[in-house]
Design a protein around this motif. Sequence first.
Motif, short mmCIF file in Angstrom:
data_model
loop_
_atom_site.label_atom_id
_atom_site.label_comp_id
_atom_site.label_asym_id
_atom_site.label_seq_id
_atom_site.Cartn_x
_atom_site.Cartn_y
_atom_site.Cartn_z
N ILE A 15 0.89 -1.13 0.00
CA ILE A 15 0.04 -0.07 0.00
C ILE A 15 0.85 1.31 0.00
N LEU A 16 2.04 1.17 0.94
CA LEU A 16 2.94 2.45 0.80
C LEU A 16 3.57 2.69 -0.57
N ARG A 17 3.73 1.64 -1.32
CA ARG A 17 4.52 1.71 -2.74
C ARG A 17 3.40 2.28 -3.48
N VAL A 18 2.00 1.82 -3.58
CA VAL A 18 1.31 2.36 -4.50
C VAL A 18 0.96 3.82 -4.17
N ARG A 19 0.52 4.25 -2.99
CA ARG A 19 0.48 5.52 -2.41
C ARG A 19 1.63 6.45 -3.18
N ALA A 20 3.00 5.89 -2.96
CA ALA A 20 4.06 6.71 -3.21
C ALA A 20 4.27 6.55 -4.93
N GLY A 21 3.19 6.01 -5.80
CA GLY A 21 3.45 5.89 -7.19
C GLY A 21 4.58 5.27 -7.79
N GLU A 22 5.06 4.21 -6.86
CA GLU A 22 6.10 3.48 -7.51
C GLU A 22 5.50 2.44 -8.60
N LEU A 23 4.23 2.03 -8.58
CA LEU A 23 3.76 0.96 -9.17
C LEU A 23 2.72 1.34 -10.53
N GLY A 24 2.78 2.81 -10.65
CA GLY A 24 1.65 3.10 -11.54
C GLY A 24 1.39 4.47 -11.53
N PRO A 25 0.37 4.93 -12.18
CA PRO A 25 -0.28 6.32 -12.21
C PRO A 25 -0.48 6.71 -10.60
#
Length: 275
Positions: A15-25
């Motif tokens: 979740i932290l990685r997604v929120r940081a924009g690491e996996l996509g828009p």
Amino acid sequence: MTTTETATTVLDDLILRVRAGELGPDPAARRIAVAFTTCQAVRHDGRGTGYRNEVLSLRLAEAVGSCAVEPGALPAGALDDCVGADVARLLEHPLLPVRVAALDAYLMHVTPHTPGNGARPVPLPAGTSLEKSRARAQSVVQLLDLRPGATVLVVGVVNSLLEALRSRGLGYVPCDLKGGETEFGETVAGDALAAADRCDALLVSGMTLGNGTFEPLRRHALRHGKQLVMFAQTGSAVLPRFLGHGVSAVCAEPYPFFWLDGGPGVIHRYRGGVR
């Protein structure tokens, strides 16, 4: 996966990685268009017992993310919280099922179940609810690489899965938070982690993501080098992210699920490696 997985759960880390924009828009720029629940009561023809399901689903563009909940447990205002909200906000929602469904929708949007993303489609034939349940069960248990006589911890009791394990000469320990008995009169354990030590492999429902019981099972499998196979309607796009980090294989089944339609369908299998 990052090194923070030792300090937090892998779900928190993702979740932290997604929120940081690491996996996509940027998830703050993606809004949930539709939020809905699917409530089901089932008693397959020829079976003596039945059960109920309730699933929260969120629509993001062409993708639908889902998380199962205990029937009646979802607060009345949960759908209002979700519809029209941006994904970033929902990834901070106080309800774990909302966070899981939002994460699943986002990852289905950026990495759908395609061969290019590691998925291998398996067709499900048309048929009755029981026929489709058994067909799915056979596809799930094929992901276990075990010799006859081995014992499997089954977390989230599905009677068709138990049948399929027996057909391969595998023993099992059925486990579910609700306890009770299986269709076949076997006692269902209530504490999965306590039962895991006497099992050679783990076959676990994606529902564990939404009720907070996934992480201890993942760590057990990783620590003891055991296979952990997930059958996932909840978090079908989330769990493949944990391949190579305790999860050995995933049978992913995004919405609409096999029990919603008598026609042909498809599930997606992932094996091994790091995603």
